[in-house]
Motif scaffolding. Structure first.
Motif, PDB file in Angstrom:
ATOM      1  N   ALA A 218       0.842  -1.191   0.000  1.00 52.01           N
ATOM      2  CA  ALA A 218       0.000   0.000   0.000  1.00 52.01           C
ATOM      3  C   ALA A 218       0.877   1.241   0.000  1.00 52.01           C
ATOM      4  N   VAL A 219       0.603   2.166  -0.918  1.00 47.42           N
ATOM      5  CA  VAL A 219       1.413   3.375  -1.025  1.00 47.42           C
ATOM      6  C   VAL A 219       0.522   4.590  -1.219  1.00 47.42           C
ATOM      7  N   THR A 220       1.058   5.738  -0.822  1.00 51.98           N
ATOM      8  CA  THR A 220       0.474   7.023  -1.190  1.00 51.98           C
ATOM      9  C   THR A 220       1.419   7.679  -2.177  1.00 51.98           C
ATOM     10  N   ALA A 221       0.891   8.024  -3.347  1.00 55.14           N
ATOM     11  CA  ALA A 221       1.689   8.699  -4.367  1.00 55.14           C
ATOM     12  C   ALA A 221       1.559  10.203  -4.166  1.00 55.14           C
ATOM     13  N   VAL A 222       2.678  10.839  -3.850  1.00 52.82           N
ATOM     14  CA  VAL A 222       2.693  12.260  -3.495  1.00 52.82           C
ATOM     15  C   VAL A 222       3.408  13.052  -4.588  1.00 52.82           C
ATOM     16  N   SER A 223       2.744  14.079  -5.056  1.00 51.95           N
ATOM     17  CA  SER A 223       3.374  15.009  -5.992  1.00 51.95           C
ATOM     18  C   SER A 223       3.451  16.374  -5.329  1.00 51.95           C
ATOM     19  N   ASN A 224       4.649  16.750  -4.883  1.00 53.94           N
ATOM     20  CA  ASN A 224       4.802  18.078  -4.301  1.00 53.94           C
ATOM     21  C   ASN A 224       4.586  19.195  -5.320  1.00 53.94           C
ATOM     22  N   PRO A 225       5.060  19.047  -6.571  1.00 54.82           N
ATOM     23  CA  PRO A 225       4.798  20.125  -7.531  1.00 54.82           C
ATOM     24  C   PRO A 225       3.313  20.385  -7.735  1.00 54.82           C
ATOM     25  N   GLU A 226       2.506  19.308  -7.823  1.00 48.36           N
ATOM     26  CA  GLU A 226       1.069  19.484  -8.049  1.00 48.36           C
ATOM     27  C   GLU A 226       0.276  19.595  -6.751  1.00 48.36           C
ATOM     28  N   GLY A 227       0.890  19.209  -5.639  1.00 44.76           N
ATOM     29  CA  GLY A 227       0.173  19.242  -4.368  1.00 44.76           C
ATOM     30  C   GLY A 227      -0.923  18.205  -4.281  1.00 44.76           C
ATOM     31  N   THR A 228      -0.650  16.971  -4.758  1.00 40.74           N
ATOM     32  CA  THR A 228      -1.657  15.913  -4.741  1.00 40.74           C
ATOM     33  C   THR A 228      -1.162  14.702  -3.956  1.00 40.74           C
ATOM     34  N   TRP A 229      -2.135  13.972  -3.374  1.00 41.08           N
ATOM     35  CA  TRP A 229      -1.885  12.735  -2.636  1.00 41.08           C
ATOM     36  C   TRP A 229      -2.897  11.704  -3.144  1.00 41.08           C
ATOM     37  N   ARG A 230      -2.406  10.534  -3.591  1.00 38.64           N
ATOM     38  CA  ARG A 230      -3.283   9.537  -4.177  1.00 38.64           C
ATOM     39  C   ARG A 230      -2.990   8.151  -3.593  1.00 38.64           C
ATOM     40  N   PRO A 231      -4.044   7.392  -3.211  1.00 33.86           N
ATOM     41  CA  PRO A 231      -3.852   6.060  -2.628  1.00 33.86           C
ATOM     42  C   PRO A 231      -3.802   4.966  -3.701  1.00 33.86           C
ATOM     43  N   TYR A 232      -2.858   4.035  -3.542  1.00 31.96           N
ATOM     44  CA  TYR A 232      -2.702   2.908  -4.470  1.00 31.96           C
ATOM     45  C   TYR A 232      -2.365   1.640  -3.692  1.00 31.96           C
ATOM     46  N   VAL A 233      -2.681   0.501  -4.303  1.00 30.29           N
ATOM     47  CA  VAL A 233      -2.121  -0.779  -3.878  1.00 30.29           C
ATOM     48  C   VAL A 233      -1.366  -1.365  -5.064  1.00 30.29           C
ATOM     49  N   TRP A 234      -0.306  -2.111  -4.764  1.00 33.08           N
ATOM     50  CA  TRP A 234       0.596  -2.653  -5.786  1.00 33.08           C
ATOM     51  C   TRP A 234       0.888  -4.109  -5.473  1.00 33.08           C
ATOM     52  N   LYS A 235       0.909  -4.927  -6.532  1.00 31.96           N
ATOM     53  CA  LYS A 235       1.303  -6.330  -6.367  1.00 31.96           C
ATOM     54  C   LYS A 235       1.854  -6.847  -7.679  1.00 31.96           C
ATOM     55  N   ASP A 236       2.968  -7.555  -7.605  1.00 31.37           N
ATOM     56  CA  ASP A 236       3.581  -8.199  -8.770  1.00 31.37           C
ATOM     57  C   ASP A 236       3.806  -7.228  -9.918  1.00 31.37           C
ATOM     58  N   LEU A 244     -11.096   7.571  -4.492  1.00 33.91           N
ATOM     59  CA  LEU A 244     -11.037   8.677  -3.533  1.00 33.91           C
ATOM     60  C   LEU A 244     -12.366   8.796  -2.796  1.00 33.91           C
ATOM     61  N   PRO A 245     -12.326   9.095  -1.492  1.00 26.04           N
ATOM     62  CA  PRO A 245     -13.577   9.253  -0.751  1.00 26.04           C
ATOM     63  C   PRO A 245     -14.388  10.430  -1.289  1.00 26.04           C
ATOM     64  N   SER A 246     -15.704  10.346  -1.147  1.00 24.58           N
ATOM     65  CA  SER A 246     -16.568  11.437  -1.568  1.00 24.58           C
ATOM     66  C   SER A 246     -16.212  12.712  -0.815  1.00 24.58           C
ATOM     67  N   GLY A 247     -16.055  13.807  -1.549  1.00 24.93           N
ATOM     68  CA  GLY A 247     -15.731  15.084  -0.935  1.00 24.93           C
ATOM     69  C   GLY A 247     -14.268  15.274  -0.654  1.00 24.93           C
ATOM     70  N   ALA A 248     -13.437  14.359  -1.128  1.00 30.79           N
ATOM     71  CA  ALA A 248     -12.004  14.440  -0.859  1.00 30.79           C
ATOM     72  C   ALA A 248     -11.224  14.381  -2.174  1.00 30.79           C
ATOM     73  N   PRO A 249     -10.669  15.510  -2.626  1.00 32.35           N
ATOM     74  CA  PRO A 249      -9.856  15.495  -3.831  1.00 32.35           C
ATOM     75  C   PRO A 249      -8.509  14.813  -3.643  1.00 32.35           C
ATOM     76  N   ASN A 250      -8.155  14.507  -2.395  1.00 29.82           N
ATOM     77  CA  ASN A 250      -6.912  13.806  -2.092  1.00 29.82           C
ATOM     78  C   ASN A 250      -7.166  12.765  -1.017  1.00 29.82           C
ATOM     79  N   GLY A 251      -6.262  11.768  -0.969  1.00 31.28           N
ATOM     80  CA  GLY A 251      -6.365  10.734   0.047  1.00 31.28           C
ATOM     81  C   GLY A 251      -5.013  10.097   0.293  1.00 31.28           C
ATOM     82  N   SER A 252      -4.828   9.557   1.488  1.00 32.49           N
ATOM     83  CA  SER A 252      -3.569   8.909   1.829  1.00 32.49           C
ATOM     84  C   SER A 252      -3.845   7.630   2.594  1.00 32.49           C
ATOM     85  N   ILE A 253      -2.847   6.734   2.608  1.00 33.44           N
ATOM     86  CA  ILE A 253      -2.961   5.434   3.264  1.00 33.44           C
ATOM     87  C   ILE A 253      -2.089   5.400   4.503  1.00 33.44           C
TER      88      ILE A 253
END
Length: 355
Positions: A218-236, A244-253
């Motif tokens: 589980a990772v949060t992809a952070v872009s400081n230039p754009e000011g965004t936080w996005r939740p992801y899961v990764w495997k293989d 993203l949750p309703s009402g939330a333009p950003n999210g973190s894990i």
């Protein structure tokens, strides 16, 4: 990065920091928890873990297996200062793991496994600029009762280790020489000591929050230039974006366990609220929560806010008092810190057992 982008990134980071600072709810005593879900627990007073002579404060930040806990303690360093050491508790026995050589100005324990391997990050002050300290972070793991620095690729910097699997593989993140605006994932394989690899397929700017038993990261992809936080899961080698949750333009894990992911939704006004991504990927707001720190395989979630415990998406009576809640074990023991009866100023490592 523009001033607007810096401001957005800073506010998002501040919101995340605030949501992850999990203080106990302010009340006199914890009420028994409701008998709901797979973890029908009631929590009363904390049990303090043993510490070395002279330790002034400390906290438990990671747990794995039964009666395996890890964290940090403040140890006297001269007449008027302390130094932070890593600590391990196994079956009630305390081990002071010390500091990382040549990086003794700061230390954070981020993870542990059932074999007692402890991982985290250590800091060294390298200079100053305009009155502000310049620092460098280094990843570490424990080996034979002490801490050792993990290798990093040439040119990489500010790397920390954040989690260790049951098999001993260590994951973390930091900056590479090619792009200082984005972090990347590093992995130290248990079967190849002294080596580090860069797994493929992670989103740009990934920061590792945890690894599930099946190898899902589980990772949060952070872009400081754009000011965004996005939740992801990764495997293989394949990453999947979480809704993203309703009402939330950003999210973190914050954590992952048994296919469930917990974290925070971040609103346009930089407010934070606690969320659960269930096994089917559905995202649910956790009532009364501003953030999360941990989840176990039974779906018991630890977090912050008016409510700080949930069984899946159902609120449980909050643990109360002063101190902090940082992680939860497979047997639903909650770990963190609490003040002793004779001191309201400093917290000591503590656990709350399921009863």
């Amino acid at each position: 990065m523009s001033n607007k982008q810096r401001t957005a990134a800073s506010l998002l980071a501040a919101a995340l920091t605030a949501s992850s600072a999990v203080a106990l709810a302010p009340a006199a005593e914890a009420a028994p928890a409701a008998q709901t879900g797979g973890a029908a627990c009631g929590y009363q007073q904390p049990t303090y873990l043993p510490v070395g002579q002279g330790v002034t404060s400390g906290t438990v930040t990671a747990t794995a297996g039964k009666d395996v806990y890890a964290g940090t303690v403040e140890v006297p360093n001269g007449s008027s200062s302390t130094k932070r050491h890593a600590a391990l508790w196994t079956d009630g026995n305390y081990t002071d793991l010390g500091t990382v050589a040549n990086a003794e100005d700061g230390l954070w324990v981020k993870g542990a496994n059932s074999s007692g391997t402890v991982v985290g990050g250590a800091m060294k002050v390298t200079g100053s600029s305009d009155g502000w300290p310049l620092t460098e972070n280094y990843p570490f793991r424990s080996h034979d009762g002490k801490l050792e620095r993990l290798p990093v690729p040439a040119g990489a910097h500010d790397v920390i280790a954040t989690t260790v699997t049951a098999q001993g593989d260590v994951y973390g993140y930091g900056y590479g020489i090619d792009d200082n605006n984005y972090t990347k994932v590093y992995m130290w394989p248990a079967d190849k000591p002294g080596t580090v690899v860069e797994p493929i397929g992670f989103p740009r700017g990934s920061k590792v929050a945890g690894v599930d038993a099946d190898g899902t990261v589980a990772v949060t992809a952070v872009s400081n230039p754009e000011g965004t936080w996005r939740p992801y899961v990764w495997k293989d080698g394949v990453a999947k974006a979480l809704q993203l949750p309703s009402g939330a333009p950003n999210g973190s894990i914050s954590a992952i366990s048994n296919g469930r992911v917990v974290g925070q939704g971040l609103t346009a006004n930089f407010g934070a609220f606690a969320v659960l991504w269930d096994k089917d990927g559905e995202v649910k707001k956790l009532p009364g929560g501003t953030g999360t720190t941990a989840v176990n395989a039974d779906g018991l979630i630890v977090g912050s806010g008016k409510t700080n415990l949930w069984q899946l998406a159902q609120a449980k009576p909050a643990l109360t008092g002063s101190g902090s809640l940082n992680a939860v074990s497979a047997d639903s023991t909650i770990v963190g810190s609490a003040p002793t009866a004779d001191s309201n100023s400093f917290n000591l490592p503590a656990i709350w057992r399921c009863s």
